[in-house]
Design a protein around this motif. Structure first.
Motif, short mmCIF file in Angstrom:
data_model
loop_
_atom_site.label_atom_id
_atom_site.label_comp_id
_atom_site.label_asym_id
_atom_site.label_seq_id
_atom_site.Cartn_x
_atom_site.Cartn_y
_atom_site.Cartn_z
N ILE A 10 83.91 -89.12 -11.90
CA ILE A 10 84.52 -88.20 -10.92
C ILE A 10 84.43 -86.76 -11.42
O ILE A 10 84.88 -86.46 -12.54
N GLU A 11 83.86 -85.89 -10.61
CA GLU A 11 83.89 -84.46 -10.95
C GLU A 11 85.13 -83.85 -10.30
O GLU A 11 85.22 -83.75 -9.07
N ASN A 12 86.09 -83.50 -11.12
CA ASN A 12 87.33 -82.89 -10.64
C ASN A 12 87.09 -81.39 -10.50
O ASN A 12 86.73 -80.72 -11.47
N LEU A 13 87.25 -80.87 -9.29
CA LEU A 13 86.95 -79.45 -9.05
C LEU A 13 88.12 -78.54 -9.43
O LEU A 13 88.02 -77.33 -9.27
N VAL A 14 89.20 -79.14 -9.91
CA VAL A 14 90.35 -78.31 -10.32
C VAL A 14 90.21 -78.01 -11.80
O VAL A 14 90.07 -78.93 -12.63
N ASN A 15 90.26 -76.73 -12.12
CA ASN A 15 90.22 -76.28 -13.52
C ASN A 15 91.28 -77.05 -14.32
O ASN A 15 92.42 -77.16 -13.90
N GLU A 16 90.87 -77.58 -15.49
CA GLU A 16 91.77 -78.41 -16.29
C GLU A 16 93.11 -77.72 -16.56
O GLU A 16 94.17 -78.35 -16.53
N ALA A 17 93.04 -76.42 -16.76
CA ALA A 17 94.26 -75.66 -17.11
C ALA A 17 95.23 -75.58 -15.92
O ALA A 17 96.40 -75.23 -16.10
N HIS A 18 94.76 -75.91 -14.71
CA HIS A 18 95.60 -75.76 -13.52
C HIS A 18 96.09 -77.10 -12.95
O HIS A 18 96.76 -77.12 -11.94
N ARG A 19 95.73 -78.19 -13.63
CA ARG A 19 96.03 -79.51 -13.04
C ARG A 19 97.51 -79.88 -13.07
O ARG A 19 97.98 -80.63 -12.22
N TYR A 56 99.86 -73.00 -8.82
CA TYR A 56 98.44 -73.29 -8.65
C TYR A 56 97.83 -72.37 -7.59
O TYR A 56 96.74 -71.81 -7.78
N LEU A 57 98.56 -72.21 -6.47
CA LEU A 57 98.02 -71.38 -5.38
C LEU A 57 97.86 -69.92 -5.80
O LEU A 57 97.03 -69.20 -5.27
N LYS A 58 98.66 -69.51 -6.81
CA LYS A 58 98.49 -68.14 -7.34
C LYS A 58 97.30 -68.08 -8.30
O LYS A 58 96.56 -67.10 -8.34
N GLU A 59 97.10 -69.16 -9.06
CA GLU A 59 96.06 -69.18 -10.10
C GLU A 59 94.66 -69.46 -9.54
O GLU A 59 93.66 -69.15 -10.19
N ILE A 60 94.60 -70.05 -8.35
CA ILE A 60 93.33 -70.58 -7.83
C ILE A 60 92.22 -69.49 -7.77
O ILE A 60 91.06 -69.78 -7.96
N VAL A 61 92.63 -68.23 -7.57
CA VAL A 61 91.62 -67.14 -7.51
C VAL A 61 90.83 -67.05 -8.82
O VAL A 61 89.68 -66.63 -8.83
N ASN A 62 91.47 -67.48 -9.92
CA ASN A 62 90.78 -67.40 -11.21
C ASN A 62 89.67 -68.43 -11.36
O ASN A 62 88.91 -68.39 -12.33
#
Ligand SMILES: NC(=O)c1ccc[n+]([C@@H]2O[C@H](COP(=O)([O-])OP(=O)(O)OC[C@H]3O[C@@H](n4cnc5c(N)ncnc54)[C@H](OP(=O)(O)O)[C@@H]3O)[C@@H](O)[C@H]2O)c1
Length: 336
Positions: free
Chosen positions: A221-230, A237-243
């Motif tokens: 599985i390729e998880n598209l969420v950055n590991e640091a944001h899981r 998360y919604l604030k960090e997603i721009v990064n």
């Protein structure tokens, strides 16, 4: 949909459909003839309803006089699939849109299937992958007619389909995700879509239908969420997603340079090798033509070898999913 078609079904097929129990997570109504106004009370969760209890719903259905009884599971509950076997033992068939029983632990999956067979009850689950598109039916038809499925490939998430069909670089990916969330196209927590887990569950359901007894943890599985944001809260998360925009933008720019597109693709071969990942596909690839929340499935089989069997169309949304459940209901009438 069923209420609207009831009279036509009675007239044309001599089948009378009655709802005798209806529930959400907190309220339920048990009544030999549930009216439209009772359904409205349930939706409004008003005081005329009882407290929800799935076990009582099944007991009530079991004692209801009818030629054919069916529990329809339109939840994502992990508990309700544990009760399918008691439905079968009580002479109740099951139709489900819920992926949990079919893609969860293999031992539970086998128990459910065995119980349906042993108790001569019907278990239908077309909408668990591709909504009303005939993913499961095609596999059943190909296998029963003696074809050999060599490979299945497709885009199985309406949400991920929408996100990558929309993402062309003019707007940051994070904005497409948050706008889609605001329009109700993603789960309340978009990481439930972006993790790839929903697609992996669908692939496991299709694999098991092929007789390949894999578990979700066998799927790459390729998880598209950055590991640091899981592990962040949804708000953080919604604030960090721009990064995360730069990484996905790099992939898109490379794809555009190569005349390619990005699509989140599920793949399964006849040995059970399964993956769900962000793929870079040629501009003329059939998956590049998807629009909106469309799903697509491509079967490469012994018979469909030169030109694969393909089904494409909306693979999510309440209306098409309800029509898929309705289709299962009709299959049930035809079987009995
Ligand atoms: N929507 C689609 O396009 C689609 C397509 C294919 C398959 N599915 C599958 O269909 C299922 C439902 O999806 P949805 O989008 O309709 O979700 P949803 O809007 O969250 O609806 C789920 C419903 O299930 C009820 N529920 C939850 N736990 C329950 C319990 N223990 N007993 C009785 N009712 C319970 C909820 O009650 P409350 O209202 O009280 O929370 C809610 O009414 C999921 O498994 C999903 O994967 C959905």
């Amino acid at each position: 949909q069923v209420q609207a078609q009831k009279e036509i079904i009675l007239k044309n097929f001599n089948v009378e459909i009655n709802f005798v129990a209806i529930a959400n997570s907190s309220h339920m109504i048990l009544d030999q003839l549930i009216s439209d106004s009772a359904i409205a009370s349930l939706i409004a969760k008003d005081e005329s309803c009882q407290a929800s209890n799935v076990e009582s719903t099944i007991d009530y259905l079991a004692t209801t006089p009818a030629n054919l009884k069916v529990l329809i599971d339109c939840t994502a509950s992990d508990h309700i699939p544990d009760l399918y076997s008691s439905c079968f033992e009580s002479g109740i068939s099951v139709i489900t849109a819920n992926k949990k029983g079919l893609s969860g632990p293999l031992s539970r999956y086998k128990d459910i299937m065995r119980s349906a067979t042993d108790n001569k009850q019907t278990f239908l689950y077309e909408t668990t992958a591709g909504a009303a598109l005939p993913f499961i039916k095609s596999i059943k038809d190909l296998i029963i007619s003696g074809d050999q499925i060599e490979e299945i490939e497709g885009v199985f998430s309406g949400t991920l389909s929408y996100l990558f069909n929309s993402y062309n670089g003019s707007v940051p990916f994070s904005k497409i995700v948050t706008d889609a969330r605001n329009q109700g196209y993603t789960e309340p927590d978009p990481r439930d879509d972006l993790s790839g887990m929903d697609v992996a569950r669908k692939l496991v359901i299709l694999a098991r239908e092929l007789g390949l007894m894999i578990e979700v943890n066998n799927v790459e599985i390729e998880n598209l969420v950055n590991e640091a944001h899981r592990d962040l809260s949804i708000e953080s998360y919604l604030k960090e997603i721009v990064n995360d925009d730069a990484a996905i933008e790099d992939k898109l720019n490379q794809a555009i340079k190569d005349n390619k597109v990005l699509r989140y693709v599920a793949q399964l071969d006849h040995n059970g090798k399964a993956s769900v990942k962000l793929d870079t596909l040629n501009n003329d690839h059939p998956f590049s033509e998807l629009v909106g929340t469309e799903n697509i499935i491509k079967f490469k089989t012994k018979r469909y070898s030169e030109y694969p069997l393909v089904h494409k169309g909306p693979g999510a949304g309440p209306e098409v999913t309800a029509s898929g459940i309705f289709g299962d209901l009709f299959t049930l009438f035809n079987i009995h």
